[in-house]
Design a protein around this motif. Structure first.
Motif, PDB file in Angstrom:
ATOM      1  N   UNK A 120      55.251  31.246  42.221  1.00 48.94           N
ATOM      2  CA  UNK A 120      54.292  32.289  42.858  1.00 48.94           C
ATOM      3  C   UNK A 120      52.923  31.511  43.005  1.00 48.94           C
ATOM      4  N   UNK A 121      52.078  32.304  43.807  1.00 46.62           N
ATOM      5  CA  UNK A 121      50.840  31.490  43.964  1.00 46.62           C
ATOM      6  C   UNK A 121      50.010  31.831  42.643  1.00 46.62           C
ATOM      7  N   UNK A 122      48.907  30.674  42.753  1.00 43.98           N
ATOM      8  CA  UNK A 122      47.981  30.813  41.454  1.00 43.98           C
ATOM      9  C   UNK A 122      46.798  31.662  41.922  1.00 43.98           C
ATOM     10  N   UNK A 123      46.305  32.391  41.019  1.00 45.66           N
ATOM     11  CA  UNK A 123      45.096  33.396  41.038  1.00 45.66           C
ATOM     12  C   UNK A 123      43.867  32.314  41.441  1.00 45.66           C
ATOM     13  N   UNK A 124      43.311  32.668  42.530  1.00 44.98           N
ATOM     14  CA  UNK A 124      42.153  32.092  42.895  1.00 44.98           C
ATOM     15  C   UNK A 124      40.904  32.772  42.124  1.00 44.98           C
ATOM     16  N   UNK A 125      41.165  33.679  41.650  1.00 48.80           N
ATOM     17  CA  UNK A 125      39.940  34.430  40.650  1.00 48.80           C
ATOM     18  C   UNK A 125      40.594  34.375  39.332  1.00 48.80           C
ATOM     19  N   UNK A 126      39.881  34.138  38.288  1.00 52.00           N
ATOM     20  CA  UNK A 126      39.958  34.443  36.687  1.00 52.00           C
ATOM     21  C   UNK A 126      40.097  35.696  36.611  1.00 52.00           C
ATOM     22  N   UNK A 127      40.724  36.357  35.634  1.00 54.18           N
ATOM     23  CA  UNK A 127      40.696  37.581  35.129  1.00 54.18           C
ATOM     24  C   UNK A 127      39.381  38.360  35.214  1.00 54.18           C
ATOM     25  N   UNK A 128      38.178  37.708  34.748  1.00 55.91           N
ATOM     26  CA  UNK A 128      36.898  38.405  34.456  1.00 55.91           C
ATOM     27  C   UNK A 128      36.351  38.603  35.760  1.00 55.91           C
ATOM     28  N   UNK A 129      36.674  37.749  36.859  1.00 57.64           N
ATOM     29  CA  UNK A 129      36.316  37.905  38.228  1.00 57.64           C
ATOM     30  C   UNK A 129      36.874  38.869  38.882  1.00 57.64           C
ATOM     31  N   UNK A 130      38.451  39.206  38.585  1.00 54.00           N
ATOM     32  CA  UNK A 130      39.321  40.324  39.138  1.00 54.00           C
ATOM     33  C   UNK A 130      38.667  41.439  38.446  1.00 54.00           C
ATOM     34  N   UNK A 131      38.555  41.593  37.202  1.00 61.20           N
ATOM     35  CA  UNK A 131      37.866  42.728  36.775  1.00 61.20           C
ATOM     36  C   UNK A 131      36.696  43.137  37.228  1.00 61.20           C
ATOM     37  N   UNK A 132      35.731  42.095  37.346  1.00 60.11           N
ATOM     38  CA  UNK A 132      34.241  42.451  37.935  1.00 60.11           C
ATOM     39  C   UNK A 132      34.547  42.974  39.261  1.00 60.11           C
ATOM     40  N   UNK A 133      35.208  42.232  40.222  1.00 59.05           N
ATOM     41  CA  UNK A 133      35.365  42.638  41.698  1.00 59.05           C
ATOM     42  C   UNK A 133      35.975  44.087  41.719  1.00 59.05           C
ATOM     43  N   UNK A 134      36.690  44.510  40.742  1.00 60.30           N
ATOM     44  CA  UNK A 134      37.465  45.953  40.769  1.00 60.30           C
ATOM     45  C   UNK A 134      36.148  46.830  40.292  1.00 60.30           C
ATOM     46  N   UNK A 135      35.403  46.839  39.294  1.00 60.24           N
ATOM     47  CA  UNK A 135      34.612  47.633  38.877  1.00 60.24           C
ATOM     48  C   UNK A 135      33.394  47.658  39.844  1.00 60.24           C
ATOM     49  N   UNK A 136      33.126  46.521  40.387  1.00 61.33           N
ATOM     50  CA  UNK A 136      32.086  46.638  41.712  1.00 61.33           C
ATOM     51  C   UNK A 136      32.576  47.471  42.794  1.00 61.33           C
ATOM     52  N   UNK A 137      33.777  47.392  42.793  1.00 57.69           N
ATOM     53  CA  UNK A 137      34.269  48.358  44.170  1.00 57.69           C
ATOM     54  C   UNK A 137      34.375  49.468  43.647  1.00 57.69           C
ATOM     55  N   UNK A 138      34.760  50.016  42.515  1.00 60.82           N
ATOM     56  CA  UNK A 138      34.737  51.343  42.137  1.00 60.82           C
ATOM     57  C   UNK A 138      33.332  52.013  41.886  1.00 60.82           C
ATOM     58  N   UNK A 139      32.440  51.081  41.332  1.00 59.95           N
ATOM     59  CA  UNK A 139      31.022  51.610  40.966  1.00 59.95           C
ATOM     60  C   UNK A 139      30.299  51.831  42.238  1.00 59.95           C
ATOM     61  N   UNK A 140      30.324  50.779  43.160  1.00 55.17           N
ATOM     62  CA  UNK A 140      29.634  50.713  44.213  1.00 55.17           C
ATOM     63  C   UNK A 140      30.081  50.974  45.667  1.00 55.17           C
ATOM     64  N   UNK A 141      31.352  50.978  45.686  1.00 49.29           N
ATOM     65  CA  UNK A 141      32.145  51.216  46.902  1.00 49.29           C
ATOM     66  C   UNK A 141      32.110  50.123  47.767  1.00 49.29           C
ATOM     67  N   UNK A 142      31.941  48.952  47.141  1.00 52.15           N
ATOM     68  CA  UNK A 142      31.737  47.822  48.069  1.00 52.15           C
ATOM     69  C   UNK A 142      33.001  47.320  48.768  1.00 52.15           C
TER      70      UNK A 142
END
Length: 87
Positions: free
Chosen positions: A4-26
């Motif tokens: 499988x493909x390696x993650x291009x984002x470390x877990x903390x970045x994946x979490x941050x992206x998710x929270x920004x998406x949920x919080x701000x609707x980005x």
């Protein structure tokens, strides 16, 4: 090595992206630009992190934007902290 493909984002970045998406609707496109990855990477990251948050009691109904930290963890019990050494 696993398949499988390696993650291009470390877990903390994946979490941050998710929270920004949920919080701000980005949008996924905006997040992809911010993190310097493809839109599909953001889509996959959010798809992986949301169930992890839900498993810990952090669920967000569709169409709701989080505005405060209290809305991220409504009615979650406080996490016990370990006593500091020497106390």
């Amino acid at each position: 090595m696993g398949a499988g493909a390696k993650h291009r984002l470390v877990f903390v970045d994946r979490l941050l992206a998710t929270l920004v998406h949920l919080r701000h609707g980005a949008t996924h496109d905006v997040l992809a630009c911010w993190f310097g990855v493809d839109r599909s990477t953001i889509t996959r990251a959010i798809g992986e992190v949301r169930p992890l948050l839900a498993a810990r009691g952090c669920t967000i109904a569709a169409g709701i934007r989080l505005r405060t930290l209290a809305e991220v963890q409504p009615s979650r019990p406080a996490v016990p902290t370990s006593p500091t050494p020497g106390s």
